[in-house]
Design an enzyme around this catalytic site. Structure first.
Site, mmCIF file in Angstrom:
data_model
loop_
_atom_site.group_PDB
_atom_site.id
_atom_site.type_symbol
_atom_site.label_atom_id
_atom_site.label_comp_id
_atom_site.label_asym_id
_atom_site.label_seq_id
_atom_site.Cartn_x
_atom_site.Cartn_y
_atom_site.Cartn_z
ATOM 1 N N CYS A 75 0.840 -1.201 0.000
ATOM 2 C CA CYS A 75 0.000 0.000 0.000
ATOM 3 C C CYS A 75 0.871 1.246 0.000
ATOM 4 O O CYS A 75 1.752 1.381 0.856
ATOM 5 C CB CYS A 75 -0.917 0.012 1.228
ATOM 6 S SG CYS A 75 -1.929 1.504 1.362
ATOM 7 N N CYS A 83 -0.752 6.354 6.841
ATOM 8 C CA CYS A 83 -1.882 5.640 7.435
ATOM 9 C C CYS A 83 -1.432 4.763 8.606
ATOM 10 O O CYS A 83 -0.431 4.049 8.515
ATOM 11 C CB CYS A 83 -2.561 4.785 6.365
ATOM 12 S SG CYS A 83 -3.946 3.819 6.978
ATOM 13 N N CYS A 86 -2.120 -0.203 9.355
ATOM 14 C CA CYS A 86 -1.285 -1.410 9.309
ATOM 15 C C CYS A 86 0.036 -1.156 10.012
ATOM 16 O O CYS A 86 0.498 -0.014 10.126
ATOM 17 C CB CYS A 86 -1.023 -1.838 7.866
ATOM 18 S SG CYS A 86 -2.495 -2.397 6.979
ATOM 19 N N CYS A 160 -7.902 0.670 0.017
ATOM 20 C CA CYS A 160 -7.352 0.070 1.239
ATOM 21 C C CYS A 160 -7.130 -1.400 0.927
ATOM 22 O O CYS A 160 -8.083 -2.187 0.923
ATOM 23 C CB CYS A 160 -8.314 0.238 2.411
ATOM 24 S SG CYS A 160 -7.742 -0.563 3.935
ATOM 25 N N GLU A 277 -24.015 -11.041 27.614
ATOM 26 C CA GLU A 277 -23.550 -10.029 26.659
ATOM 27 C C GLU A 277 -24.140 -8.680 27.060
ATOM 28 O O GLU A 277 -25.320 -8.595 27.432
ATOM 29 C CB GLU A 277 -23.992 -10.420 25.241
ATOM 30 C CG GLU A 277 -23.860 -9.360 24.182
ATOM 31 C CD GLU A 277 -22.459 -8.832 24.005
ATOM 32 O OE1 GLU A 277 -22.305 -7.605 23.873
ATOM 33 O OE2 GLU A 277 -21.508 -9.653 23.998
ATOM 34 N N CYS A 347 -8.057 -11.188 22.045
ATOM 35 C CA CYS A 347 -7.553 -10.381 20.936
ATOM 36 C C CYS A 347 -6.370 -9.525 21.356
ATOM 37 O O CYS A 347 -5.844 -8.761 20.551
ATOM 38 C CB CYS A 347 -8.663 -9.499 20.365
ATOM 39 S SG CYS A 347 -9.389 -8.362 21.560
#
Length: 391
Positions: A75, A83, A86, A160, A277, A347
């Protein structure tokens, strides 16, 4: 206070990778976190942030001795001052996965005192055109893009390359009101859903497939960004949860209930699954999607609050907390419920390691760990850990 290094250029020998998409170097007794570099490189780095502490942040603006793992970023907007979407476009996909593995292993060692060999597994597609959900922002002239790293400055984009092509084109091919946030989703049926701020412009209900089931959910609600991730994680959760017919199970931070559906199949109609949740829309979607599974019950609320009202024991717990992790209160409640097996989907490796350490204080040991490259080109990595108590 020491001299402010912001704007200063330093010639650095780049050291090991650190959590957050950068590598570590040291100059005059200070730590320098360097982006756009790779371990072993010699670079010229420009300091981008210095708050007068023992560390500062910098971008590698010139590479004097490149790593053999360095490649040209696919990119044109990936680079110093550009940007921030990433982190590892300048590394081969294999090298990027190895860097993520090093980070997971380092966090487990440093925060939980556990030495564990880590391999980050590839998910396809990779490394480009995998992202099904992206939030863009409109900058000068209404041109959409993404923000620079640690900045509100919008970098306008013509494309993107990590975003699904139809989704990227739906946003980046037109202009928007400056300051607008534009959310785009390309669902499992190939349909594009578009929302500008709070106004739905196109679509609204996504169709997905995972864990052997079809799902309908809010198109901008939580779902794994990589098209292969939900199914891969559900497979590991099912294998490691290994619940038996008639048992009790909890699915914490349940989203729309992917893992609850897996647990329900294991415990059967004689067992029970409690899905907890905090998002009301996710709970509504979950209740609708799992209406054929009467053994699944739903509670809407913060996990720590719901668990504080329960006095029952549980056999198996699956949890998929947000990036900050579950925290002591939730871990304590799981331990108090005497769960035999805990499957933790994470995560963030630092949060995982902190919670693993808290579980260890209750007699739980790490038994299995797998890591998946569910976010290619970025520093993020998805882990699944199995913990069980030694009796």
């Amino acid at each position: 206070m020491s001299e402010n290094w912001a704007g200063r250029r330093l010639e650095l020998e780049v050291g090991s990778v650190a959590h957050g998409g950068h590598c570590v170097s040291r100059v005059d007794g200070r730590v320098v976190f360097v982006r756009h570099a790779l371990p072993g490189e010699l670079v010229v780095a420009e300091v981008t942030e210095d708050k007068g502490k023992s560390f500062c942040r910098a971008d590698a603006v010139r590479v004097l001795r490149p790593s053999p793992d360095r490649v040209e970023p696919p990119c044109p907007s990936a680079g110093p001052g550009l940007c921030g979407g990433c982190d590892w476009q300048h590394a081969t996909p294999e090298a990027a996965r190895a860097l993520k593995a090093d980070v997971v292993a380092e966090q487990l060692q440093r925060l939980a005192g556990i030495t564990w060999p880590v391999t980050v597994e590839e998910l396809r597609p990779a490394p480009l055109r995998w992202r099904t959900r992206t939030r863009f922002v409109a900058g000068e002239g209404g041109k959409a893009g993404l923000r620079a790293h640690h900045s509100h400055r919008v970098i306008p984009l013509d494309d993107c390359p990590i975003t699904m092509p139809e989704a990227a084109g739906a946003v980046l091919s037109r202009t928007w009101r400056r300051g607008s946030e534009i959310e785009v989703t390309e669902d499992g049926a190939g349909r594009v859903h578009l929302r500008q701020d709070t106004r739905q412009l196109k679509g609204g209900v996504a169709k997905e497939r995972a864990a052997g089931r079809s799902w309908r959910l809010s198109s901008h609600g939580f779902w794994q960004g990589h098209p292969a991730a939900a199914d891969a994680l559900a497979g590991v959760v099912g294998e490691w949860a290994a619940a038996s017919p008639g048992q009790r199970a909890w699915d914490l931070y349940a989203g729309v209930g992917i893992f609850a559906s897996v647990l329900a199949g294991q415990v059967g109609e004689e067992g029970s699954v409690l899905a907890v949740e905090s998002g009301r829309r996710a709970v509504a979607d979950g209740e609708s999607n799992l209406a054929d599974l009467p053994q699944v019950g739903w509670r809407c609320g913060r996990v720590e609050h719901v668990l504080s009202t329960l006095e029952e024991q549980v056999d198996v717990v699956v949890l998929d907390p947000p990036r900050k992790g579950a925290g002591k209160q939730v871990v304590d409640a799981i331990a108090a419920a005497e769960a035999h097996r805990v499957v933790y989907v994470a995560c963030d490796p630092a949060a995982l390691a902190r919670d693993v350490a808290t579980f260890a204080g209750h007699g739980y040991s790490l038994r299995e760990l797998r890591a998946f490259d569910a976010f290619p080109m970025t520093h993020h990595v998805e882990c699944v850990a199995l913990l069980s108590r030694s009796y």
